[in-house]
Design a protein around this motif. Structure first.
Motif, PDB file in Angstrom:
ATOM      1  N   UNK A 231       6.691 106.481 -22.468  1.00 58.40           N
ATOM      2  CA  UNK A 231       6.568 105.280 -23.210  1.00 58.40           C
ATOM      3  C   UNK A 231       5.554 105.694 -24.627  1.00 58.40           C
ATOM      4  N   UNK A 232       6.143 105.422 -25.763  1.00 58.76           N
ATOM      5  CA  UNK A 232       5.624 105.102 -27.019  1.00 58.76           C
ATOM      6  C   UNK A 232       5.104 103.540 -27.292  1.00 58.76           C
ATOM      7  N   UNK A 233       3.688 103.484 -27.339  1.00 59.04           N
ATOM      8  CA  UNK A 233       3.300 101.857 -27.296  1.00 59.04           C
ATOM      9  C   UNK A 233       3.360 101.236 -28.785  1.00 59.04           C
ATOM     10  N   UNK A 234       4.123 101.620 -29.350  1.00 59.96           N
ATOM     11  CA  UNK A 234       4.491 100.757 -30.634  1.00 59.96           C
ATOM     12  C   UNK A 234       3.303 101.185 -31.731  1.00 59.96           C
ATOM     13  N   UNK A 235       2.552 102.266 -31.546  1.00 58.58           N
ATOM     14  CA  UNK A 235       1.695 102.622 -32.475  1.00 58.58           C
ATOM     15  C   UNK A 235       2.223 102.727 -34.136  1.00 58.58           C
ATOM     16  N   UNK A 238       5.519 101.295 -35.278  1.00 60.10           N
ATOM     17  CA  UNK A 238       6.710 101.584 -34.434  1.00 60.10           C
ATOM     18  C   UNK A 238       7.217 101.031 -33.372  1.00 60.10           C
ATOM     19  N   UNK A 239       8.609 100.747 -33.110  1.00 61.35           N
ATOM     20  CA  UNK A 239       8.767  99.896 -31.949  1.00 61.35           C
ATOM     21  C   UNK A 239       8.499 100.417 -30.559  1.00 61.35           C
ATOM     22  N   UNK A 240       8.454  99.758 -29.557  1.00 61.39           N
ATOM     23  CA  UNK A 240       8.215 100.300 -28.132  1.00 61.39           C
ATOM     24  C   UNK A 240       9.364 100.639 -27.686  1.00 61.39           C
ATOM     25  N   UNK A 241       9.232 102.015 -26.997  1.00 56.77           N
ATOM     26  CA  UNK A 241      10.452 102.787 -26.643  1.00 56.77           C
ATOM     27  C   UNK A 241      10.004 103.634 -25.407  1.00 56.77           C
ATOM     28  N   UNK A 242      11.127 103.984 -24.576  1.00 53.68           N
ATOM     29  CA  UNK A 242      10.707 105.024 -23.364  1.00 53.68           C
ATOM     30  C   UNK A 242      10.851 104.256 -22.261  1.00 53.68           C
ATOM     31  N   UNK A 243      10.025 104.767 -21.329  1.00 50.62           N
ATOM     32  CA  UNK A 243       9.774 104.269 -19.757  1.00 50.62           C
ATOM     33  C   UNK A 243       8.510 103.384 -20.162  1.00 50.62           C
ATOM     34  N   UNK A 244       8.574 101.923 -20.274  1.00 55.07           N
ATOM     35  CA  UNK A 244       7.435 101.308 -20.700  1.00 55.07           C
ATOM     36  C   UNK A 244       7.499 100.141 -19.519  1.00 55.07           C
ATOM     37  N   UNK A 245       6.224  99.613 -19.330  1.00 58.18           N
ATOM     38  CA  UNK A 245       6.030  98.466 -18.314  1.00 58.18           C
ATOM     39  C   UNK A 245       6.497  97.159 -19.484  1.00 58.18           C
TER      40      UNK A 245
END
Length: 875
Positions: A231-235, A238-245
């Protein structure tokens, strides 16, 4: 007549029905509908207890699972679940429990009233595997309901991973249990695939990730997958993407509710509840209970939260070695019971481990029980190095040191008995190897216990308390280890990493071992990870251990620079998640022009060491995606020659007193004495002389006292640093002054010529004294620099600037006084008519360092030329 026949027929029919009905048991008042689940405590115990429907006095145990226990374990009758109740109980059934039961059905007859508690108990070790409360109202005791491990359905997803569920269609929800024989650092994921997709896939699936925090607490949280990446947490917008809660996305929320979770026998179990339709069409998949739907599942390593990401995140996506995943189809309304027997993990010893060595004391404390490995247990148990009842590993021939500070009601001893609590009273065969009633203490006054396992010590013993049973746990005694291979070892900051080393003439051999599970271990030489030389050990996806070195000059991944340092005898291994790595390197690298050439280890100088640990190591280099999750809170100064550490990084009070004394002596008293001899000659009588003597002797006395304070604090007198060398020089020069004064030649009477010895003495006395002041001031500055290097205190730099300001002020004051003194001399000479430069034949030999016109008359210089005369000291 017909009516009578009918009544007789009904009577006979009632007798037949009564004869066919099972006879009620007079030993219990349980209703026919009574059912209660066993509470799982150990050995993966599961099962449901009912009255035997076939009649008679018997209990029926169905869907019974149990990993094989000891030969002494039995079904046990007791009044309660406490240790005292269980020890006072008795056997309920002679059926042995030393075999594995798989979905078995058992009949347990009884011929006396049912006890309040039916347990599976091992009386030899007072170990409760699990129990059930028997009550007449048809429900189990509240204690049992807090451990809900039974479900209506069970489906194996793999050999080590199972899905359990119970559907509550009327409430529109389902309870799901995820169960896997994996390490505590692994996650379990399960959810529904995107129904709009042509084939099942992870992308756009609605899953729940379950696992355990580093503190051992269970969690279950909704995740939504957009692609196969962490998961990239939108730093940086940038949009939130990946395996995210789900909570990381806009308008997302966690719709799963944790019910219960535990770690038992190396098996993770998490139970949670979710609605079939959460009404979150964007991130949740609506579940149709009566239809077969595609589901996805996965297991892998879990990365703990850090400063960059606040969530526990699954790792190794894309089918790497540590990740297992798959797809299947499930109809929640169908009855499925395909799980035969309990999961059997390879490593059942799941509690914390500590490896003892001969140099570092193990800190023994006591605290409330949270996850004690052998229930039932008292409310308070033994902690070692802040770990609850860890499995302790000791080596034969290597002494184990305990610093006992668990309170005066906890006395430590090493025993052959698994229960402890002064077991000799009930177990005549108990062997006590060390400790006893006298080994208790508190943090202010700890008691040291030293135990030396020898070749006659069994492979398994126990550390326990004399006064309370079952407070401690096991000690595994083995042969050999790091302590035998290295001469020195210390426990670094926070008691999480142990450092071992052996020095030779031109090289050093180093080993580092983490005291908690991690994916990699790093130790750095420096005041922090930034601006340090760091050694990282990890085991790659191919199972091969590696050690690499880096120069770190920034906090991000771009500040990590690999070096080509010459390491030999490199080893790295992971045992149950505990990383240990070793290497040998030269003290002074044989290279030039490279950053690693500056990585010099001087055994005479304390080595500052920091450490860090993380969940995994991506590739060969540190990146933003595998930043460390836990670090040391401060550097530890390792004294390589002495084999010890300085845990306190603040300025020691005694050394602070030493510095203050030296400042008073060299910054105030001794310079004040010199200034008195130079500028207070105008005082009546010999007042200037008394002030000079008192200030000098007071300064010397305080100086020697300050030296004694420093030597006592450092437990020795080491002439190794620049500060100490300048200090010794100043000490010798200052100590020479009283001796010099004692042998001074007699002062001549007025009008007599100074003797050659008197002149030489005056020069020697003045030059030596002022040289001592200069060297002493240099010692003060080098001492401040030494403190700054030693303690990294922000106050030290401020004190250095204050000292510099003080010295500059003293110089300005001295120059001002000197200017006024010269003006006064010139004025006096001018008024007396003396303008001779040089010395007349009538002049006595005089002191260049103390010009004074008061002892000369104009008559002794008839030439009328102004003269600069040298005046002898008046003492």
């Amino acid at each position: 007549m017909a009516a009578a026949a009918a009544v007789l027929l009904l009577f006979l029919l009632g007798l037949a029905v009564a004869a066919a009905a099972p006879a009620a048991c007079r030993h219990t008042n349980l209703t026919a509908g009574f059912a209660a689940d066993l509470t799982m405590l150990q050995h993966q115990l599961r099962g449901t207890v009912r009255l035997d429907p076939s009649g008679g006095c018997a209990l029926r145990l169905t869907r019974f699972d149990l990993l094989a226990a000891s030969p002494s374990a039995r079904f046990w009758a007791a009044d309660g679940a406490t240790l005292a109740d269980l020890q006072a109980g008795h056997s309920f059934s002679p059926l042995p429990l030393n075999t594995t039961f798989r979905n078995a059905t058992l009949r347990l007859p009884f011929s006396s009233p049912l006890p309040p508690l039916l347990a599976l108990f091992d009386p030899d070790t007072s170990s409760d595997l699990g129990h059930v409360f028997l009550s007449a109202n048809g429900s189990s005791n509240a204690t049992a309901t807090t451990v809900p491990t039974m479900f209506d359905n069970c489906l194996p997803l793999s050999d080590t991973y199972r899905l359990r569920w119970t559907l509550n269609a009327s409430a529109g929800e389902v309870e799901i249990g995820l169960e896997a024989a994996v390490g505590s650092e692994y996650y379990m994921a399960f959810g529904w695939s995107d129904p709009k997709a042509n084939s099942p896939g992870m992308v756009h699936s609605d899953i729940v990730v379950a696992g355990f925090t580093e503190e051992g607490m269970p969690f279950a949280e909704d995740y939504y997958i957009t692609d196969y990446s962490e998961c990239t947490m939108g730093r940086d917008d940038s949009p939130v993407s990946g395996v995210c809660p789900d909570s990381a996305y806009d308008e997302g929320r966690n719709d799963s509710r944790l019910v219960y979770g535990h770690r038992r026998d190396g098996v993770s179990f998490v139970r949670y509840r979710r609605k079939l339709d959460s009404e979150d069409a964007k991130y949740d998949v609506p579940v149709v209970a009566a239809e077969e739907m595609a589901v996805v599942w996965a297991m892998g390593k879990l990365r703990p939260p850090d400063t960059l990401r606040p969530h526990y995140l699954p790792q190794n996506h894309g089918g790497q070695r540590d990740t297992t995943f798959g797809f299947t189809r499930v109809n929640l309304s169908e009855s499925v019971d395909s799980c035969i027997g309990p999961l059997d993990a390879e490593n059942k010893q799941d509690q914390e481990r500590i490896i003892a060595d001969g140099k570092t004391p193990l800190v023994v404390t006591s605290a409330p029980a949270v996850r004690y490995p052998n229930p039932p247990n008292p409310d308070k148990v033994i902690y070692i190095n802040k770990k609850e009842a860890p499995l302790l590993k000791a080596e034969r021939g290597v002494p184990v040191k305990f610093s006992v500070q668990a309170g005066h009601d906890v006395a430590l001893y090493i025993t052959s008995d698994a229960i402890g609590g002064n077991a000799t009273l009930r177990n005549k065969t108990e062997v006590i190897y060390a400790g006893g009633p006298d080994y208790h203490g508190v943090p202010a006054t700890p008691t040291e216990l030293v135990w030396l396992p020898d070749r006659n010590t069994p492979d398994l013993v126990y550390y326990q308390s004399v006064y309370e049973p079952k407070m401690g746990w096991k000690v595994q005694v083995v042969d050999g280890g790091l302590s035998d291979m290295y001469n020195n070892s210390v426990l670094l900051d926070d008691q999480q990493v142990t450092l071992f080393w052996t020095l030779s003439s031109d090289s050093i051999s180093i080993a580092a071992r983490g005291e908690k599970k991690s994916g990699y271990l790093a130790i750095g030489f420096g005041s922090g990870m930034v601006n340090s030389y760091t050694y990282v050990g990890w085991v790659g996806n191919d199972g091969v251990g590696r050690v690499k070195t880096y120069w770190i000059d920034g906090k991000g991944a771009t500040g990590i620079h690999a070096t080509s340092e010459n390491l030999t005898y490199v080893r790295c291994k992971s045992e149950n998640g505990i990383i240990t790595f070793e290497f040998t390197r030269p003290l002074k690298p044989s290279c030039s022009g490279k950053v690693e050439c500056k990585n010099i280890i001087d055994p005479t100088t304390p080595l500052k060491v920091v450490w860090a640990m993380g969940a995994s190591w991506s590739g060969d280099d540190l990146t933003d995606s595998n930043m460390h999750s836990v670090t040391s809170s401060r550097p530890i100064r390792v004294l390589l020659l002495r084999g010890s550490t300085e845990a306190e990084q603040d300025l020691r009070p005694v050394l602070a007193v030493h510095g203050f004394m030296m400042f008073v002596a060299w910054g105030i008293l001794l310079p004040g004495g010199i200034l008195a001899a130079r500028y207070l000659k105008s005082l009546k009588g010999d007042g200037w002389y008394q002030i000079h003597v008192y200030l000098q002797y007071s300064g010397i006395a305080i100086m020697f006292l300050g030296v004694l304070f420093a030597a006592a604090e450092l437990r020795g007198f080491y002439v190794s640093s620049v500060h100490v060398k300048f200090g010794v020089a100043a000490l010798l020069l200052a100590g020479f002054q009283p001796l010099n004064a004692y042998f001074r030649p007699k002062r001549p009477a007025n009008g007599e010529v100074l003797s050659r010895n008197r002149v030489i003495w005056e020069y020697l006395h003045v030059i030596t004294g002022r040289s001592a002041i200069v060297v002493g001031i240099v010692a003060l500055f080098t001492g401040m620099k030494h403190l700054g290097h030693r303690y990294d205190s922000e106050n030290v730099e401020g004190l250095t600037w204050a000292l510099m300001l003080w010295v500059l002020s003293a110089i300005v004051i001295t120059l001002s006084l000197e200017y006024k003194e010269v003006k006064r001399k010139v004025r006096d000479r001018s008024s007396s008519g003396h303008w001779v430069l040089g010395n007349s034949e009538e002049d006595d030999t005089v002191d260049l360092l103390h010009p004074d016109s008061s002892s000369r008359s104009s008559e002794s210089n008839p030439s009328g030329v102004m003269e600069v005369q040298l005046e002898p000291l008046n003492r």
